[in-house]
Scaffold this motif. Structure first.
Motif, short mmCIF file in Angstrom:
data_model
loop_
_atom_site.label_atom_id
_atom_site.label_comp_id
_atom_site.label_asym_id
_atom_site.label_seq_id
_atom_site.Cartn_x
_atom_site.Cartn_y
_atom_site.Cartn_z
N ARG A 226 0.81 -1.21 0.00
CA ARG A 226 0.00 0.00 0.00
C ARG A 226 0.85 1.27 0.00
NH1 ARG A 226 -5.42 -0.76 1.30
NH2 ARG A 226 -5.95 -2.90 1.88
N TYR A 227 1.89 1.31 0.81
CA TYR A 227 2.66 2.54 0.97
C TYR A 227 4.13 2.21 1.14
CZ TYR A 227 3.81 7.27 2.59
OH TYR A 227 4.35 8.52 2.70
N VAL A 228 4.99 2.98 0.49
CA VAL A 228 6.44 2.81 0.61
C VAL A 228 7.06 4.16 0.95
CG1 VAL A 228 8.59 2.18 -0.56
CG2 VAL A 228 6.48 0.93 -1.07
N SER A 229 7.86 4.19 2.00
CA SER A 229 8.57 5.41 2.35
C SER A 229 10.06 5.19 2.12
CB SER A 229 8.34 5.79 3.82
OG SER A 229 9.11 6.94 4.14
N CYS A 230 10.63 6.00 1.21
CA CYS A 230 12.07 6.02 0.98
C CYS A 230 12.62 7.40 1.33
CB CYS A 230 12.40 5.69 -0.47
SG CYS A 230 12.08 3.97 -0.92
N SER A 231 11.93 8.08 2.22
CA SER A 231 12.37 9.41 2.64
C SER A 231 13.79 9.35 3.22
CB SER A 231 11.40 9.97 3.68
OG SER A 231 11.85 11.19 4.20
N LYS A 232 14.68 10.17 2.69
CA LYS A 232 16.07 10.27 3.13
C LYS A 232 16.86 8.98 2.90
CE LYS A 232 15.10 13.84 6.57
NZ LYS A 232 15.22 14.26 7.98
N ALA A 233 16.31 8.03 2.14
CA ALA A 233 17.08 6.83 1.80
C ALA A 233 18.23 7.21 0.87
CB ALA A 233 16.19 5.78 1.16
N ARG A 234 19.29 6.42 0.92
CA ARG A 234 20.49 6.72 0.13
C ARG A 234 20.77 5.57 -0.83
NH1 ARG A 234 24.77 10.29 0.96
NH2 ARG A 234 26.77 9.67 0.05
N PHE A 235 20.69 5.86 -2.14
CA PHE A 235 20.95 4.86 -3.17
C PHE A 235 22.30 5.18 -3.80
CE2 PHE A 235 16.39 5.17 -2.67
CZ PHE A 235 15.95 3.85 -2.70
N GLN A 236 23.31 4.35 -3.51
CA GLN A 236 24.68 4.65 -3.92
C GLN A 236 25.07 4.02 -5.25
OE1 GLN A 236 26.37 5.22 0.66
NE2 GLN A 236 27.36 3.77 -0.69
N GLU A 237 24.20 3.15 -5.81
CA GLU A 237 24.44 2.52 -7.10
C GLU A 237 23.12 2.47 -7.86
OE1 GLU A 237 27.29 1.71 -8.42
OE2 GLU A 237 28.57 2.02 -6.65
N PRO A 238 23.16 2.17 -9.18
CA PRO A 238 21.91 2.09 -9.94
C PRO A 238 20.93 1.12 -9.29
CG PRO A 238 23.79 2.06 -11.42
CD PRO A 238 24.35 1.96 -10.03
N SER A 239 19.68 1.54 -9.15
CA SER A 239 18.69 0.75 -8.42
C SER A 239 17.33 0.86 -9.09
CB SER A 239 18.61 1.21 -6.96
OG SER A 239 19.84 1.02 -6.29
N THR A 240 16.43 -0.07 -8.72
CA THR A 240 15.10 -0.11 -9.32
C THR A 240 14.06 -0.41 -8.26
OG1 THR A 240 15.98 -0.89 -11.44
CG2 THR A 240 13.64 -1.22 -11.05
N LEU A 241 12.96 0.32 -8.29
CA LEU A 241 11.79 0.04 -7.46
C LEU A 241 10.65 -0.33 -8.40
CD1 LEU A 241 13.61 1.94 -5.65
CD2 LEU A 241 11.49 2.67 -4.55
N ARG A 242 10.23 -1.59 -8.38
CA ARG A 242 9.09 -2.05 -9.17
C ARG A 242 7.97 -2.41 -8.20
NH1 ARG A 242 9.83 -2.28 -14.35
NH2 ARG A 242 11.94 -2.41 -15.22
N LEU A 243 6.93 -1.60 -8.19
CA LEU A 243 5.92 -1.70 -7.15
C LEU A 243 4.53 -1.79 -7.75
CD1 LEU A 243 7.44 1.12 -4.92
CD2 LEU A 243 7.76 -1.34 -4.62
#
Length: 352
Positions: A226-243
């Motif tokens: 239902r809900y995803v929080s990535c607030s202030k998350a740090r992605f240091q390499e290429p990444s994917t969110l499939r939701l």
């Protein structure tokens, strides 16, 4: 009413799938207590030493002898055992490291198909070998606050009935959550993921929380939620969110390499997460994000907050995406009646 009925039917179906394995004997020598015509397998707990019984069904002397032989860093194999809160506490007390702030330390941990009754607290536990929780059922909250996984953490087809807590957990090896089911929330806030990982496909009834999490290598997050929080998350390499279904908050997320956010689909998550919810995911906020590092595909942006987004002109949009539209307005020619009406696309802030 329809959504409640759907949820009830889904929960019954998923529990039936998990419990179906109880009619087949496990791959290990098991306790068998309670076996009979109605239950030919009985207790599935692995036998300890030569007792012929699991840790729960052996006598007090045998159980205490097993616990006394444990020490910090010992391997633990309790596959199929049903562990209550007191039994788990006694087990972790036996492996507490007096030289490491009394944190429990386990070598290879085999908790596959274990049923944890009540809350299971692995706070600050250090897993120095493989940690296996495949097809494990947590009937209460599962707490792994500040836990360290030095090798692979396996949570394949794991059922989390209560809240799954992984705040400030440190995954130094692979983290496998394929087909995990979170009946409430999964909280990975401030967690650190070291190697490249694939989190999913998994399902979550409410919130996947990755606030202030650090992904040191590439990550694929694949979930129906239902809900995803990535607030202030740090992605240091290429990444994917499939939701699927999700509303996503990316406020102040740090993107050091390109990140793709897209509506995903998978036969498993579609089968076990039937909801009266929009299939297409939506983004709630991009405030503080460097849009030059972001690719958005098949996403609903009608209620997305763009204020404070950096390099918004470099945001890449693919597939089918949606902005809000204005009401029909009249277009005029000087001195004449309205010629026609038209709509235009607008961002959320223009409607405030």
């Amino acid at each position: 009413m329809s959504s409640i009925s759907s949820k009830a039917r889904q929960t019954q179906r998923t529990l039936a799938e998990i419990d179906a394995m109880n009619t087949t004997p496990p791959d290990w020598e098991h306790c068998g207590t309670g076996a009979g015509d109605a239950d030919p397998v009985g207790c599935r707990g692995i036998v300890i030493r030569s007792t012929g019984r699991c840790l729960v069904h052996c006598d007090d002397t045998e159980r205490q002898s097993y616990l006394d032989e444990l020490s910090p860093g010992a391997d633990i194999d309790l596959r199929g055992t049903t562990l209550g809160e007191n039994m788990l506490d006694a087990l972790l007390d036996a492996v507490r490291d007096t030289e490491a702030e009394l944190a429990p330390r386990i070598g290879d941990a085999e908790f596959s198909e274990v049923v944890f009754t009540g809350d299971a607290r692995f706070d600050r536990t250090k897993f120095t070998g493989d940690a296996r929780f495949d097809r494990t059922k947590f009937t209460g909250d599962a707490r792994f606050d500040k836990a360290t996984f030095s090798d692979t953490a396996w949570f394949y087809e794991t059922w989390f009935t209560g809240i799954a807590w992984f705040p400030q957990a440190n995954f130094r090896g692979d983290a496998e959550f394929s087909r995990a089911w979170f009946n409430v929330d999964a909280r990975f806030n401030k967690a650190t993921f070291g190697p490249a990982v694939t989190l999913g496909p998994m399902t979550c009834e409410r919130t996947l929380n990755f606030e202030s999490a650090v992904f040191e290598n590439s990550v694929l997050i694949f979930a129906a939620v239902r809900y995803v929080s990535c607030s202030k998350a740090r992605f240091q390499e290429p990444s994917t969110l499939r939701l699927l279904h999700a509303q996503v908050d990316l406020t102040d997320a740090v993107l050091l390499h390109p990140v793709t956010v897209a509506t995903g689909s998978d036969p498993y998550v579609r089968r076990v997460f039937e909801r009266d919810l929009p299939t297409k995911m939506s983004i709630r906020s991009l405030r503080g994000v460097d849009a030059a590092m972001l690719l958005i595909s098949d996403v609903d942006l009608r209620n997305c907050v763009f204020t404070g987004t950096h390099h918004l002109d470099q945001l890449r949009l693919e597939g089918e995406w949606q902005f809000a539209t204005t009401s029909e307005v009249a277009r005029w020619r000087s001195g004449m009646i309205p010629r026609r009406r038209s709509r235009r696309q607008v961002i959320y802030e223009e409607r405030l």
